[in-house]
Design a protein around this motif. Structure first.
Motif, PDB file in Angstrom:
ATOM      1  N   PRO A  67      68.100   1.858 -21.261  1.00 59.22           N
ATOM      2  CA  PRO A  67      67.233   2.163 -20.109  1.00 59.22           C
ATOM      3  C   PRO A  67      68.018   2.947 -19.058  1.00 59.22           C
ATOM      4  CG  PRO A  67      68.011  -0.083 -19.938  1.00 59.22           C
ATOM      5  CD  PRO A  67      68.559   0.453 -21.230  1.00 59.22           C
ATOM      6  N   SER A  68      68.219   4.236 -19.316  1.00 64.39           N
ATOM      7  CA  SER A  68      69.160   5.024 -18.534  1.00 64.39           C
ATOM      8  C   SER A  68      68.583   5.603 -17.249  1.00 64.39           C
ATOM      9  CB  SER A  68      69.725   6.160 -19.394  1.00 64.39           C
ATOM     10  OG  SER A  68      68.694   7.060 -19.771  1.00 64.39           O
ATOM     11  N   TRP A  69      67.255   5.572 -17.087  1.00 64.34           N
ATOM     12  CA  TRP A  69      66.614   6.062 -15.861  1.00 64.34           C
ATOM     13  C   TRP A  69      65.438   5.165 -15.529  1.00 64.34           C
ATOM     14  CZ3 TRP A  69      67.853   9.469 -12.140  1.00 64.34           C
ATOM     15  CH2 TRP A  69      66.846   9.814 -11.228  1.00 64.34           C
ATOM     16  N   LEU A  70      65.299   4.818 -14.244  1.00 69.02           N
ATOM     17  CA  LEU A  70      64.246   3.921 -13.783  1.00 69.02           C
ATOM     18  C   LEU A  70      63.360   4.632 -12.778  1.00 69.02           C
ATOM     19  CD1 LEU A  70      66.439   0.732 -13.166  1.00 69.02           C
ATOM     20  CD2 LEU A  70      65.228   1.367 -15.267  1.00 69.02           C
ATOM     21  N   THR A  71      62.042   4.452 -12.921  1.00 65.77           N
ATOM     22  CA  THR A  71      61.058   5.098 -12.047  1.00 65.77           C
ATOM     23  C   THR A  71      60.120   4.039 -11.484  1.00 65.77           C
ATOM     24  OG1 THR A  71      61.116   7.105 -13.388  1.00 65.77           O
ATOM     25  CG2 THR A  71      59.220   6.821 -11.925  1.00 65.77           C
ATOM     26  N   LEU A  72      59.940   4.045 -10.180  1.00 67.54           N
ATOM     27  CA  LEU A  72      59.105   3.059  -9.507  1.00 67.54           C
ATOM     28  C   LEU A  72      57.766   3.675  -9.135  1.00 67.54           C
ATOM     29  CD1 LEU A  72      59.244   0.136  -8.257  1.00 67.54           C
ATOM     30  CD2 LEU A  72      59.943   1.257  -6.123  1.00 67.54           C
ATOM     31  N   SER A  73      56.687   2.904  -9.295  1.00 62.94           N
ATOM     32  CA  SER A  73      55.374   3.381  -8.869  1.00 62.94           C
ATOM     33  C   SER A  73      55.296   3.401  -7.351  1.00 62.94           C
ATOM     34  CB  SER A  73      54.268   2.484  -9.437  1.00 62.94           C
ATOM     35  OG  SER A  73      54.381   1.164  -8.915  1.00 62.94           O
ATOM     36  N   ALA A  74      54.348   4.157  -6.812  1.00 61.54           N
ATOM     37  CA  ALA A  74      54.237   4.319  -5.358  1.00 61.54           C
ATOM     38  C   ALA A  74      53.978   2.995  -4.649  1.00 61.54           C
ATOM     39  CB  ALA A  74      53.135   5.321  -5.032  1.00 61.54           C
ATOM     40  N   TYR A  80      58.992   2.032 -14.686  1.00 61.25           N
ATOM     41  CA  TYR A  80      59.028   2.749 -15.964  1.00 61.25           C
ATOM     42  C   TYR A  80      60.483   3.100 -16.265  1.00 61.25           C
ATOM     43  CZ  TYR A  80      54.130   2.807 -14.943  1.00 61.25           C
ATOM     44  OH  TYR A  80      52.856   2.398 -14.639  1.00 61.25           O
ATOM     45  N   ALA A  81      60.910   2.789 -17.481  1.00 63.64           N
ATOM     46  CA  ALA A  81      62.289   3.034 -17.886  1.00 63.64           C
ATOM     47  C   ALA A  81      62.295   3.897 -19.138  1.00 63.64           C
ATOM     48  CB  ALA A  81      63.011   1.718 -18.167  1.00 63.64           C
ATOM     49  N   VAL A  82      63.048   4.995 -19.108  1.00 62.44           N
ATOM     50  CA  VAL A  82      63.222   5.755 -20.336  1.00 62.44           C
ATOM     51  C   VAL A  82      64.163   4.975 -21.243  1.00 62.44           C
ATOM     52  CG1 VAL A  82      62.853   7.971 -19.181  1.00 62.44           C
ATOM     53  CG2 VAL A  82      65.180   7.121 -19.508  1.00 62.44           C
ATOM     54  N   ASN A  83      63.926   5.046 -22.536  1.00 64.27           N
ATOM     55  CA  ASN A  83      64.825   4.471 -23.542  1.00 64.27           C
ATOM     56  C   ASN A  83      65.493   5.649 -24.242  1.00 64.27           C
ATOM     57  OD1 ASN A  83      62.086   2.440 -23.818  1.00 64.27           O
ATOM     58  ND2 ASN A  83      64.044   1.531 -23.266  1.00 64.27           N
ATOM     59  N   GLU A  84      66.712   5.964 -23.785  1.00 59.33           N
ATOM     60  CA  GLU A  84      67.380   7.190 -24.205  1.00 59.33           C
ATOM     61  C   GLU A  84      67.953   7.055 -25.619  1.00 59.33           C
ATOM     62  OE1 GLU A  84      70.882  10.179 -22.670  1.00 59.33           O
ATOM     63  OE2 GLU A  84      69.955   8.869 -21.191  1.00 59.33           O
ATOM     64  N   ASN A  85      67.066   6.959 -26.573  1.00 54.78           N
ATOM     65  CA  ASN A  85      67.441   6.795 -27.967  1.00 54.78           C
ATOM     66  C   ASN A  85      67.446   8.143 -28.680  1.00 54.78           C
ATOM     67  OD1 ASN A  85      67.266   4.008 -27.417  1.00 54.78           O
ATOM     68  ND2 ASN A  85      65.120   3.962 -28.023  1.00 54.78           N
ATOM     69  N   GLY A  86      68.181   8.198 -29.793  1.00 52.99           N
ATOM     70  CA  GLY A  86      68.225   9.409 -30.597  1.00 52.99           C
ATOM     71  C   GLY A  86      68.937   9.158 -31.901  1.00 52.99           C
ATOM     72  N   ASP A  87      69.209  10.213 -32.630  1.00 59.26           N
ATOM     73  CA  ASP A  87      69.861  10.097 -33.931  1.00 59.26           C
ATOM     74  C   ASP A  87      71.185   9.343 -33.821  1.00 59.26           C
ATOM     75  OD1 ASP A  87      67.822  11.477 -35.110  1.00 59.26           O
ATOM     76  OD2 ASP A  87      68.879  13.388 -35.201  1.00 59.26           O
ATOM     77  N   GLY A  88      71.438   8.488 -34.825  1.00 58.22           N
ATOM     78  CA  GLY A  88      72.685   7.742 -34.880  1.00 58.22           C
ATOM     79  C   GLY A  88      72.689   6.461 -34.085  1.00 58.22           C
ATOM     80  N   ALA A 119      63.762  13.437 -28.319  1.00 52.27           N
ATOM     81  CA  ALA A 119      65.003  12.665 -28.427  1.00 52.27           C
ATOM     82  C   ALA A 119      65.705  12.563 -27.080  1.00 52.27           C
ATOM     83  CB  ALA A 119      65.932  13.327 -29.444  1.00 52.27           C
ATOM     84  N   GLU A 120      66.381  11.445 -26.889  1.00 57.98           N
ATOM     85  CA  GLU A 120      67.174  11.186 -25.675  1.00 57.98           C
ATOM     86  C   GLU A 120      66.440  11.515 -24.376  1.00 57.98           C
ATOM     87  OE1 GLU A 120      70.038  11.629 -29.006  1.00 57.98           O
ATOM     88  OE2 GLU A 120      68.870  13.234 -28.099  1.00 57.98           O
ATOM     89  N   PRO A 121      65.317  10.842 -24.084  1.00 59.87           N
ATOM     90  CA  PRO A 121      64.693  11.037 -22.766  1.00 59.87           C
ATOM     91  C   PRO A 121      65.636  10.533 -21.678  1.00 59.87           C
ATOM     92  CG  PRO A 121      63.715   9.160 -23.902  1.00 59.87           C
ATOM     93  CD  PRO A 121      64.609   9.835 -24.893  1.00 59.87           C
ATOM     94  N   THR A 122      65.910  11.396 -20.689  1.00 60.66           N
ATOM     95  CA  THR A 122      66.906  11.061 -19.665  1.00 60.66           C
ATOM     96  C   THR A 122      66.316  10.847 -18.277  1.00 60.66           C
ATOM     97  OG1 THR A 122      67.293  13.401 -19.189  1.00 60.66           O
ATOM     98  CG2 THR A 122      68.704  12.387 -20.852  1.00 60.66           C
ATOM     99  N   HIS A 123      65.047  11.197 -18.090  1.00 62.47           N
ATOM    100  CA  HIS A 123      64.478  11.166 -16.745  1.00 62.47           C
ATOM    101  C   HIS A 123      62.967  11.063 -16.869  1.00 62.47           C
ATOM    102  CE1 HIS A 123      63.012  12.889 -12.902  1.00 62.47           C
ATOM    103  NE2 HIS A 123      64.168  12.539 -12.390  1.00 62.47           N
ATOM    104  N   GLN A 380      78.390   0.641 -18.821  1.00 68.29           N
ATOM    105  CA  GLN A 380      77.831   1.988 -18.772  1.00 68.29           C
ATOM    106  C   GLN A 380      76.607   2.108 -17.851  1.00 68.29           C
ATOM    107  OE1 GLN A 380      77.673   2.438 -23.273  1.00 68.29           O
ATOM    108  NE2 GLN A 380      78.545   4.405 -22.685  1.00 68.29           N
ATOM    109  N   PRO A 381      76.753   1.787 -16.567  1.00 66.92           N
ATOM    110  CA  PRO A 381      75.603   1.885 -15.652  1.00 66.92           C
ATOM    111  C   PRO A 381      75.189   3.341 -15.452  1.00 66.92           C
ATOM    112  CG  PRO A 381      77.616   1.575 -14.402  1.00 66.92           C
ATOM    113  CD  PRO A 381      77.996   1.437 -15.853  1.00 66.92           C
ATOM    114  N   SER A 382      73.882   3.574 -15.348  1.00 61.87           N
ATOM    115  CA  SER A 382      73.394   4.942 -15.174  1.00 61.87           C
ATOM    116  C   SER A 382      72.193   5.035 -14.259  1.00 61.87           C
ATOM    117  CB  SER A 382      73.035   5.557 -16.530  1.00 61.87           C
ATOM    118  OG  SER A 382      71.933   4.885 -17.108  1.00 61.87           O
ATOM    119  N   ALA A 383      71.680   3.915 -13.769  1.00 59.11           N
ATOM    120  CA  ALA A 383      70.507   3.948 -12.887  1.00 59.11           C
ATOM    121  C   ALA A 383      70.594   2.794 -11.903  1.00 59.11           C
ATOM    122  CB  ALA A 383      69.219   3.851 -13.706  1.00 59.11           C
TER     123      ALA A 383
END
Length: 388
Positions: A67-74, A80-88, A119-123, A380-383
């Motif tokens: 969950p590398s990016w967090l988005t808050l509703s108004a 909402y959290a992206v799950n930055e998944n991808g190959d491997g 792949a790899e949604p970051t934002h 590995q904090p990112s958000a």
């Protein structure tokens, strides 16, 4: 002394230290990060605004993959959290997760999860009316390459499947990092009528008109200027709008700089480009996060690579241009993100490469960042996000 009694006394004392009551003004803090090296998901902490410290024991840890990016509703009631998944990775599919959030204490309740169709949604960011989530699929690999995806938000906060995907052409300036599109963020204009996608792989900011009446195709290219071209090889990353909405700021990751952009009616133009590292710096740069101070008077930006500083600028209220007022080492490696405490007296830095969150004292009047008051271990904090 009886050892058992002694041990119980020590345990009680430690517990009292950890669980000492916080003031009524205690603020919840949400932290997301990468889970490939022992991280578990989204952690909910208590933050003490008197001392600028995070209570070490989390109130909740919500299991989630990257969950590398967090988005808050108004309204502050959904996350909402992206799950930055991808190959491997354990889960090779990029996803986005929705949660119900209690704004009083930050506690989360899982609602649902949908594929990001990339792949790899970051934002991710919400449309100003809250009806759609705009997802930046970065995609490390050139195949399939990065995309901008749009998912409807349902009345109860859950996400519906992605309905629209936008693709871009790469600049090919850097053979390793720009062989394909890499959409790094998507941000709405202050009035909500336009959406800007920062594409690191294209050296462009793509402009889209937002029309919620087109339920299956809410984004369309802005006529006349469908994109803003930035310096070749500069790699635009994240964008924020200035107070008043007449300027915007974008980090140029690969150039290690921040650009000031003039804005009007869906169109952007470069006014100023400011390097983050000092003149003559021979190391590696990597502009990353940028945020306005709570009072809107300052902009702060992180520079990664081998620089690892938080650079603060005063904003000229007349034209939005930047003047550097401070340059503070983050005392860690790879400061991917940061957040100002709501009152501006502290700044929290997510040092992804050194697995820690550093908290620094800050002067809200001058923008200068002072002493470090805490280091909290976190994989590995990112958000970092204050939900209220």
């Amino acid at each position: 002394m009886d050892f058992k009694v002694f041990a119980q006394g020590i345990a009680l004392a430690l517990g009292a230290a950890v669980l000492a009551p916080l003031p009524a003004s205690a603020q919840p803090l949400l932290v997301g990060g990468y889970t490939g090296q022992g991280g578990q998901g989204i952690a909910v902490y208590d933050f003490d605004p008197r001392t600028g410290t995070i209570v070490a024991r989390p109130l909740q840890v919500e299991a989630a993959g990257n969950p590398s990016w967090l988005t808050l509703s108004a309204d502050g009631r959904h996350l909402y959290a992206v799950n930055e998944n991808g190959d491997g990775q354990a889960d090779p599919v990029g996803r986005v997760s929705a949660y119900r959030l209690d704004p009083r204490n930050g506690r989360l309740a899982f609602l649902n999860r949908v594929a990001s169709l990339g792949a790899e949604p970051t934002h991710a960011s919400l449309s100003r009316d809250g009806r759609f989530l705009f997802i930046a699929n970065y995609s490390v690999s050139a195949d399939p390459g990065g995309t901008l995806a749009v998912a409807p938000v349902l009345a109860d906060g859950r996400l519906a499947p992605v309905i629209q995907v936008k693709t871009h052409h790469a600049s090919l300036v850097d053979a390793d990092r720009q062989a394909s599109a890499h959409v790094h963020s998507a941000v709405s204009s202050p009035d909500g009528r336009f959406v800007f996608a920062q594409d690191l792989g294209a050296d462009r900011i793509y402009a889209y008109r937002y029309d919620p009446a087109q339920r299956e195709n809410p984004l369309s290219a802005v006529p006349g200027q469908p994109f803003l071209a930035l310096p070749p090889g500069s790699g635009p990353r994240h964008l924020v709008f200035a107070p008043g909405g007449h300027q915007a700021y974008v980090t140029l990751e690969m150039a290690g700089a921040v650009a000031v952009l003039d804005y009007a009616e869906g169109h952007l133009a470069v006014r100023q480009v400011v390097p983050l590292a000092p003149a003559g710096f021979a190391g590696k740069v990597g502009a990353a996060a940028l945020h306005l101070s709570p009072d809107g008077r300052f902009l702060a930006v992180t520079d990664r690579g081998t620089d690892n500083h938080l650079v603060s600028f005063a904003i000229d209220p007349a034209n939005g241009t930047l003047t550097q007022v401070d340059r503070r080492a983050v005392e860690g490696i790879q400061p991917r993100e940061f957040a100002f405490a709501p009152d501006g007296r502290f700044v929290l830095v997510a040092n992804q490469g050194s697995n820690a969150i550093a908290v620094f004292r800050r002067d809200p009047q001058t923008g200068v960042v002072g002493e470090k008051v805490q280091t909290l271990a976190f994989s590995q904090p990112s958000a970092l996000l204050f939900p209220r």
